[in-house]
Design an enzyme around this catalytic site. Structure first.
Site, mmCIF file in Angstrom:
data_model
loop_
_atom_site.group_PDB
_atom_site.id
_atom_site.type_symbol
_atom_site.label_atom_id
_atom_site.label_comp_id
_atom_site.label_asym_id
_atom_site.label_seq_id
_atom_site.Cartn_x
_atom_site.Cartn_y
_atom_site.Cartn_z
ATOM 1 N N CYS A 158 0.848 -1.188 0.000
ATOM 2 C CA CYS A 158 0.000 0.000 0.000
ATOM 3 C C CYS A 158 0.889 1.245 0.000
ATOM 4 C CB CYS A 158 -0.975 -0.002 1.169
ATOM 5 S SG CYS A 158 -0.270 -0.359 2.802
ATOM 6 N N SER A 206 3.066 -2.146 4.211
ATOM 7 C CA SER A 206 3.065 -0.709 3.952
ATOM 8 C C SER A 206 4.324 -0.349 3.185
ATOM 9 C CB SER A 206 3.051 0.070 5.268
ATOM 10 O OG SER A 206 4.343 0.061 5.876
ATOM 11 N N ASP A 207 4.286 0.775 2.493
ATOM 12 C CA ASP A 207 5.547 1.350 2.046
ATOM 13 C C ASP A 207 6.267 1.847 3.298
ATOM 14 O OD1 ASP A 207 7.612 2.257 0.467
ATOM 15 O OD2 ASP A 207 6.306 3.218 -0.993
ATOM 16 N N CYS A 208 7.536 2.114 3.168
ATOM 17 C CA CYS A 208 8.363 2.309 4.360
ATOM 18 C C CYS A 208 8.132 3.676 4.999
ATOM 19 C CB CYS A 208 9.816 2.094 4.008
ATOM 20 S SG CYS A 208 10.091 0.421 3.373
ATOM 21 N N ALA A 230 4.983 4.566 5.810
ATOM 22 C CA ALA A 230 3.635 4.999 5.437
ATOM 23 C C ALA A 230 2.648 4.945 6.596
ATOM 24 C CB ALA A 230 3.113 4.155 4.268
#
Length: 745
Positions: free
Chosen positions: A247, A280-282, A284
């Site tokens: 995401c 998650s993206d890092c 996020a």
């Protein structure tokens, strides 16, 4: 010979140590527990493991650098490894002996320009083989966060280079082929590696006019979500069978992607049947409370992401706040267990909890990194993607008996690392344009200018070289100082004094002038296209470890170019007509937007999506010249507004066409099929759209039949509420200049 044998023995020993040390289910009493029994159903094993964990043991598992569970002999695990176009630098990957390098394939945007599904699948398979080799000596995980399948909606975007381009169908096909190539192999029980499609969804802004991706709210209409932003992710899940999604940082219509229940649970898991974990993206998750201000407390934030369907935090916000969220009652332990079930299920499918002896992928060793086959594949991908845009008087290919000396000029003329683009690993070698061309002619090399500098002091030396050489090749473009993650461009013309360098050198050259554009993103080529002293233009993207060889082979005719542009090349003023914050694909008279991508852009492109020349010529003839007539009821009975990917739509008919090589040289042809709908460009309808492509090879005079499917989706419209409707009218099916009518009655 003895040294080589000792080396192989050492590699085998290192692999054995890595595979046997720190593996779960190898010691008593743990190996007697049900979760260690490979004969039991997956669901039973995962449930047994999750139910054995205490809350304190569960909490460290919710970050990418997951902690272990010593009580159960479960080691820590790094979920974050990268492999966009080869195993790449990332927290989970180590480039050190015995894995000092990995094959560096062309950046994705160039591979996509080859319009070749089997090629993409083969690259995915090769990368996963090398990824397993890294993992088997403890130098990588098994979860690789690639591919990036976002739509390249705006030419300023710094990460467009990572994507297959601007077309939803092309991106969808790339996603399905790359992911299946990564994950599938010789054993149906285990995943070869896990592939993650990112960034879900509507992510295509880094930093523009003071707003970054950590704060951006992508306002997307239901119409655009349906026909632009969702199709590739559906293909990723349903065709590629991806075991992971990521995401994105941004909000979509006011809801951060990682807290977006509609996207993650309702669509991905519910409608598409996604079976895997969502990361998650890092950073996020922290963005949700600190930057988007969507939540106001840690409890709310942890609840928002876990209840929406996210399973693991690339970061540490969730593990830092999870215990309190459970203690307060904001998050139930059953919700915690559901996320862990998704995570462990993928690890079990990867074989992490199973005996070494029953897993074929654990036999892959480091000798399968950068093999001759993988080297050839990287070279072939570069060859197939290179795109010829201009070739006045058939100057190309160069004849070796006429071009003995080349003035090689430009900031990328001796490029090495530039050819990899971003998200790259350590390449085993990098063949620069200078190194490649030096095998065909004597090279008079002058850099001429830097990528973005203003110094013109090298111009006279460049002219001297051009005046004394049989031909001039200028290698210009971009590099990662101009386009990359975290940074969008502010111009789409050549940076620095490159335009001046091209025109100056073209004026003083003795022989023909060829401009080679090495760039991931598009650059306005209007002046170069219109300059009568520039004979040819060749776009080469970022061509990977063998880029210089591929460029030389194309320029000297050993390879006939067959790439097609995967995006529109706009005039430089385009960026003054539309805000990068505007996510709308369709033109808008109120805002002055001319529309985005070839499907909706109402202006005149410098070069359109799908454009590309060859050294030979091809003709296209339909097997039947009569219009294809279909009753509208046949379409309406099968149209599905909840299906976004045309490949999953019902096939209503097929159209056969004969392709003939009418020229004098053997060549590949990227055969692209488009449909122009009735009322194209009106009432939100696209101007035209891609509905098929095939890559074929033909000798002079040879013919081959190509068959394209016509689906219900091809003959329908997405309206403002995102649903699909069907109307009577004539659709124009087009391959090359050949058009066939499809009439709905």
């Amino acid at each position: 010979y003895q040294r080589r044998v000792r080396g192989l023995i050492t590699l085998v020993f290192l692999s054995f140590l890595s595979l046997t040390l720190c593996r779960p289910c190898t010691t008593a009493p743990t190996n007697s527990y049900p979760f260690c029994n490979p004969s039991l159903p997956l669901e039973t094993r995962v449930s047994d493991l999750v139910n054995r964990l205490t809350l304190d043991e569960k909490i460290p598992l919710f970050q990418n650098g997951a902690g272990g569970v010593p009580r159960l002999d479960i080691p820590g695990y790094q979920w974050w490894s990268e492999a966009l176009h080869g195993v790449a630098g990332s927290p989970g990957v180590s480039f050190s002996a015995p894995t000092p390098y990995a094959t560096s394939f062309p950046q994705v945007i160039l591979t996509a320009a080859g319009f070749n599904r089997p090629l993409v699948n083969a690259i995915g398979s090769a990368i996963s083989t090398e990824a397993r080799a890294f993992s088997n000596v403890g130098h990588a995980g098994l979860t690789f966060w690639a591919p990036n399948i976002n739509i390249y909606r705006d030419p300023r975007w710094g990460r467009g280079q990572e994507t297959p381009g601007e077309d939803p169908y092309l991106n969808s096909e790339y996603a399905g082929q790359f992911v299946s190539g990564m994950q599938a192999g010789t054993d149906n029980k285990y995943l070869k590696v896990s592939s993650c499609c990112k960034h879900y969804d509507a992510y295509s802004l880094e930093y523009w006019h003071g707003v970054d991706r950590h704060h951006f709210n992508a306002v997307v209409t239901p119409q655009d979500l349906s026909d632009t932003y969702l199709p590739a992710f559906q293909s990723c899940v349903q065709v590629g069978k991806a075991s992971s999604l990521m995401c994105s940082y941004n909000e979509v219509n006011g809801v951060p992607s990682c807290a977006n229940n509609y996207l993650l649970n309702e669509i991905a898991r519910g409608k598409w049947g996604f079976d895997g974990y969502i990361t998650s993206d890092c950073g996020a998750v922290a963005d949700i409370i600190y930057n988007h201000h969507y939540t106001s407390t840690p409890d709310q934030t942890v609840k928002a992401v876990l209840s929406a369907g996210m399973d693991i935090d690339c970061g540490n916000y969730v593990p830092q706040n999870l215990k309190q969220a459970v203690s307060s009652g904001a998050v139930s332990e059953s919700l915690v267990n559901l996320a862990l079930t998704h995570l462990f299920s993928v690890q079990f499918r990867l074989g992490i909890f199973d005996p070494v002896s029953i897993q074929p992928y654990l036999k892959i060793n480091v000798t399968e990194i950068n093999t001759p086959l993988h080297q050839a594949l990287a070279l072939e991908a570069a060859r197939q993607g290179i795109t010829l845009l201009k070739n006045e008087k058939d100057i190309l290919p160069f004849a070796r008996n006429k071009v003995a000396t080349i003035a090689l000029i430009g900031p990328n003329a001796d490029a090495t690392g530039v050819m990899q683009g971003n998200y790259a690993g350590v390449a085993p070698y990098l063949i620069s344009p200078q190194a490649g061309l030096s095998k065909y002619a004597k090279i008079n090399y002058v850099r001429g200018a830097t990528i973005a500098g203003t110094d013109k002091s090298d111009f006279p030396a460049a002219c001297t070289a051009a005046k004394s050489s049989d031909a001039t090749v200028l290698v210009v473009g971009l590099d990662q100082s101009q386009e990359r993650e975290g940074m969008d461009r502010t111009i789409i013309s050549f940076p620095g004094v490159q335009s001046d360098l091209i025109s100056t050198v073209a004026d003083c050259s003795k022989g023909p002038v060829v401009v080679v554009v090495m760039a991931g993103g598009q650059v306005d080529l209007t002046d170069v296209k219109e300059n009568p002293k520039v004979s040819s233009i060749v776009w080469v993207g970022y061509p990977g470890q063998s880029g210089g060889q591929a460029i030389a082979e194309v320029l000297f005719g050993e390879v006939n170019p067959s790439g097609r542009l995967p995006y529109t090349i706009y005039p430089a003023d385009y960026i003054n007509q539309i805000s990068m914050f505007d996510m709308n694909m369709r033109p808008n008279a109120t805002t002055g937007s001319p529309g985005r991508t070839y499907r909706f852009y109402t202006g005149t492109p410098v070069y359109p999506f799908g454009f590309g020349l060859s050294y030979t010529t091809f003709s296209y003839q339909y097997h039947s010249s009569e219009a294809l007539k279909l009753p509208i009821e046949k379409v309406t009975s099968v149209i599905d507004s909840e299906n976004f990917y045309r490949g999953s739509s019902t096939v209503l008919a097929t159209i056969s066409i004969t392709v003939t090589n009418t020229g004098k040289l053997i060549g590949d042809d990227s055969v692209l099929a488009f449909i122009t709908p009735p009322d194209s460009g009106k009432n939100g309808n696209p101007l035209r759209y891609l509905v098929g492509f095939e890559k074929i090879t033909l000798r002079p005079g040879q013919k081959q039949d190509v068959v394209f499917n016509v689906t219900a989706q091809d003959l329908s419209y997405v309206i403002e509420d995102g649903s699909r409707v069907v109307r009577t009218g004539t659709f124009k099916f087009q391959v090359g200049d050949s058009v066939k009518d499809i009439v709905l009655v």
